[in-house]
Motif scaffolding. Structure first.
Motif, mmCIF file in Angstrom:
data_model
loop_
_atom_site.group_PDB
_atom_site.id
_atom_site.type_symbol
_atom_site.label_atom_id
_atom_site.label_comp_id
_atom_site.label_asym_id
_atom_site.label_seq_id
_atom_site.Cartn_x
_atom_site.Cartn_y
_atom_site.Cartn_z
ATOM 1 N N ASP A 238 0.851 -1.185 0.000
ATOM 2 C CA ASP A 238 0.000 0.000 0.000
ATOM 3 C C ASP A 238 0.888 1.237 0.000
ATOM 4 O OD1 ASP A 238 -1.860 1.978 0.319
ATOM 5 O OD2 ASP A 238 -2.393 1.443 2.390
ATOM 6 N N SER A 240 -0.051 4.383 -0.021
ATOM 7 C CA SER A 240 -0.771 5.595 0.378
ATOM 8 C C SER A 240 0.075 6.506 1.262
ATOM 9 C CB SER A 240 -2.062 5.215 1.120
ATOM 10 O OG SER A 240 -1.772 4.465 2.300
ATOM 11 N N GLU A 241 1.104 5.949 1.900
ATOM 12 C CA GLU A 241 1.963 6.761 2.758
ATOM 13 C C GLU A 241 3.160 7.338 1.998
ATOM 14 O OE1 GLU A 241 1.227 7.562 5.939
ATOM 15 O OE2 GLU A 241 -0.655 6.525 5.496
ATOM 16 N N VAL A 243 4.158 9.993 0.476
ATOM 17 C CA VAL A 243 3.846 11.418 0.337
ATOM 18 C C VAL A 243 5.105 12.201 0.679
ATOM 19 C CG1 VAL A 243 1.367 11.179 0.762
ATOM 20 C CG2 VAL A 243 2.940 11.415 2.697
ATOM 21 N N THR A 398 -0.504 3.636 -8.217
ATOM 22 C CA THR A 398 -0.121 3.713 -6.804
ATOM 23 C C THR A 398 0.981 2.726 -6.453
ATOM 24 O OG1 THR A 398 -1.902 2.181 -6.203
ATOM 25 C CG2 THR A 398 -2.401 4.538 -6.097
ATOM 26 N N ASN A 399 1.123 1.654 -7.222
ATOM 27 C CA ASN A 399 2.194 0.675 -7.023
ATOM 28 C C ASN A 399 3.072 0.679 -8.270
ATOM 29 O OD1 ASN A 399 3.887 -1.485 -6.582
ATOM 30 N ND2 ASN A 399 2.276 -2.973 -6.154
ATOM 31 N N THR A 440 -2.632 -2.736 -7.868
ATOM 32 C CA THR A 440 -2.368 -1.296 -7.929
ATOM 33 C C THR A 440 -3.672 -0.588 -8.254
ATOM 34 O OG1 THR A 440 -1.001 0.434 -8.932
ATOM 35 C CG2 THR A 440 -1.818 -1.273 -10.396
ATOM 36 N N TYR A 441 -3.719 0.692 -7.958
ATOM 37 C CA TYR A 441 -4.817 1.521 -8.413
ATOM 38 C C TYR A 441 -4.303 2.440 -9.513
ATOM 39 C CZ TYR A 441 -8.085 0.051 -4.780
ATOM 40 O OH TYR A 441 -8.926 -0.676 -4.001
ATOM 41 N N LYS A 450 -8.339 14.618 -9.589
ATOM 42 C CA LYS A 450 -8.648 13.304 -10.139
ATOM 43 C C LYS A 450 -9.907 13.374 -11.001
ATOM 44 C CE LYS A 450 -6.669 10.070 -6.750
ATOM 45 N NZ LYS A 450 -7.012 8.952 -5.837
ATOM 46 N N ASP A 471 -10.722 5.803 -9.136
ATOM 47 C CA ASP A 471 -9.629 4.827 -9.116
ATOM 48 C C ASP A 471 -10.079 3.484 -9.690
ATOM 49 O OD1 ASP A 471 -7.462 5.730 -6.435
ATOM 50 O OD2 ASP A 471 -8.969 6.984 -7.392
#
Length: 480
Positions: A238, A240-241, A243, A398-399, A440-441, A450, A471
């Motif tokens: 994941d 998401s972190e 950033v 995202t991945n 992945t998204y 988005k 997504d």
């Protein structure tokens, strides 16, 4: 009689003083042309709609130089230097001035008043447009609070009141470096002691339109040292972190153009010193970018771009795996009222029936026509953004380690500009099937927002796998 003459003379001097004073006040200047004047209200804007890429103060400015030129003869109708904003920094600044009714060129330089910057010609109110566009700048350090930005906007004065927005482009690139260790090193102690950025560029042409490197090139190496070392965690599934505030190191540099897609002495790269179970190793890796729109910029770092560098240590035997993804420091570049609507874009399965797109499943290796292929299958999409003119879209995964965008015509298609012709976007796996499901998204942004590429249809279902409007879920599975 003498008294009257003296009195008249004093009145004339007083009138002249008022005239000189009014000319010196340039907040609302009166141009040389007094007939058919128009009011120009413009907004200088540095912050994107989506601030996900902002790091520290690099989305704001503390000083600003403003100019308005008549396009036809390049006469300067307005100039203003604001050396400091107190008590705080700004993300946007507006000004309203009187101008003559011809097309204007607005030019702005943010964070010009900084002791670490030296311009080839000092920034002053009387610079010509040609001088501004030929400026070069150099320095010896970068911080998030002194990022040089330049904005240029051509505005047609076609009514008595014109409103325009001037986007500011950062003349630097920013590298956000995230460090992890591979799953196979779960039981190993991996500690990073330093990350060095080699070939940071310290000078540049100040015009965003000039992509050439100045001569001579000024450069240095800069390091982020971790006292006591930083213990690496496993590469997460994941992201998401991932950033900016969680990056292990962030570096700024003026653009570094590497010609001919071939590394040279100026090519940027990172050097990492790490301990594997107490044994010291040094790694280096080029910041090879697979997402540039022009293939010749494969090793280059372009201005106004954030590079997300995912660096994974796999094994002491020269196994530093780097995945670099560029993101435009996206700004709204359209004039007020030119927003993207849902009618302006569309995402469909390629040719209307692509299995990978509709199921969200890709395989590596995969079976086609009864034969096994030692490569990835793709989820293929047709994407079109037709308006507004000049709008830029960016596709993101995202991945980015386990999945990638496919090549089309020799280029990795993950961003583009508004046009009538649709783009083909391909998403596939980067590695062979390992027995562990990966996902992945996939999403698309324009103007930092988005796009709703996967909304619910009239039957209540979504066209693609996923649980929200923006997504799309893509998975790698075993082929059978």
């Amino acid at each position: 009689m003498k008294l009257k003459l003296k009195y008249r003379f004093c009145l004339q001097l007083f009138a002249m003083a008022l005239l000189l004073y009014s000319c010196s006040e340039n907040e609302t200047p009166i141009s040389d042309t007094t007939d058919n004047q128009a009011r120009l209200n413009f907004l200088i804007k540095t912050a994107p709609t989506n601030k996900a890429l902002i790091h520290g103060d690099d989305g704001s400015f503390s000083s600003l130089a403003l100019y308005i030129f008549n396009k036809a003869d390049q006469h300067c109708e307005y100039s203003e230097l604001i050396p400091e904003f107190t008590p705080q920094r700004l993300e946007e600044f507006s000004r309203s001035v009187n101008v003559s009714p011809q097309t204007k060129v607005i030019y702005a330089i943010a964070n010009y008043n900084d002791p670490d910057k030296t311009f080839s010609v000092p920034v002053s109110p009387d610079l010509t447009l040609q001088q501004l566009e030929s400026l070069t700048v150099s320095g010896n350090a970068f911080t998030d609070s002194n990022i040089l930005m330049v904005g240029k906007k051509e505005v047609a004065i076609n009514s008595e009141y014109v409103v325009a927005e001037v986007p500011m482009e950062r003349l630097v690139a920013r590298l956000d470096i995230y460090m992890f260790k591979n799953q196979g090193l779960e039981s190993s102690s991996v500690v990073v002691n330093s990350i060095e950025f080699v070939n940071q560029i310290l000078n540049t042409n100040s015009s965003p339109e000039v992509t050439s490197m100045p001569t001579p090139i000024s450069k240095k190496n800069v390091s982020e040292v971790f006292l006591g070392g930083t213990t690496l965690q496993l590469m997460p599934s994941d992201l998401s972190e991932i950033v900016p505030e969680n990056a292990h190191a962030s570096f700024y540099t003026y653009r570094n153009i590497v010609p001919d897609a071939t590394p040279d002495a100026n090519t940027p790269y990172i050097r990492i010193k790490a301990l594997f179970n107490g044994i010291s190793y040094t790694y280096r890796g080029y910041l090879t970018d697979q997402g540039q729109t022009t293939h010749k910029y494969k090793y280059s770092l372009l201005h106004n771009t954030v590079y997300r560098v995912m660096a994974m240590l796999d094994h002491p035997d020269n196994q530093l795996i780097i995945k670099t993804t560029p993101y435009p420091w996206e700004l709204t570049s359209s004039e007020i009222g030119q927003e993207i609507t849902e009618d302006d874009y569309q995402l469909q399965p390629y040719n209307g029936d692509d299995a990978g797109a509709t199921t969200g499943i890709v395989q590596f290796p995969y079976i086609a026509n009864g034969e096994a292929h030692n490569e990835t299958s793709y989820a293929n999409y047709s994407f079109s953004l037709t308006a507004p003119a000049g709008a830029i879209w960016t596709a993101t995964l995202t991945n980015g380690l386990d999945f990638t965008f496919g090549m089309n015509g020799g280029l990795n298609v993950s961003k583009g500009i508004a046009r009538d012709e649709a783009y083909t976007i391909q998403v596939g796996a980067t590695k062979r099937w390992s027995g562990n499901p990966k996902s992945t998204y996939f999403y698309i942004t324009a103007g930092g927002v988005k796009l709703k590429i996967n909304p619910k249809q009239s039957d209540g279902n979504r066209q693609f796998p996923g649980d929200n409007d923006t997504d799309i879920l893509i998975r790698q599975t075993e082929y059978k």
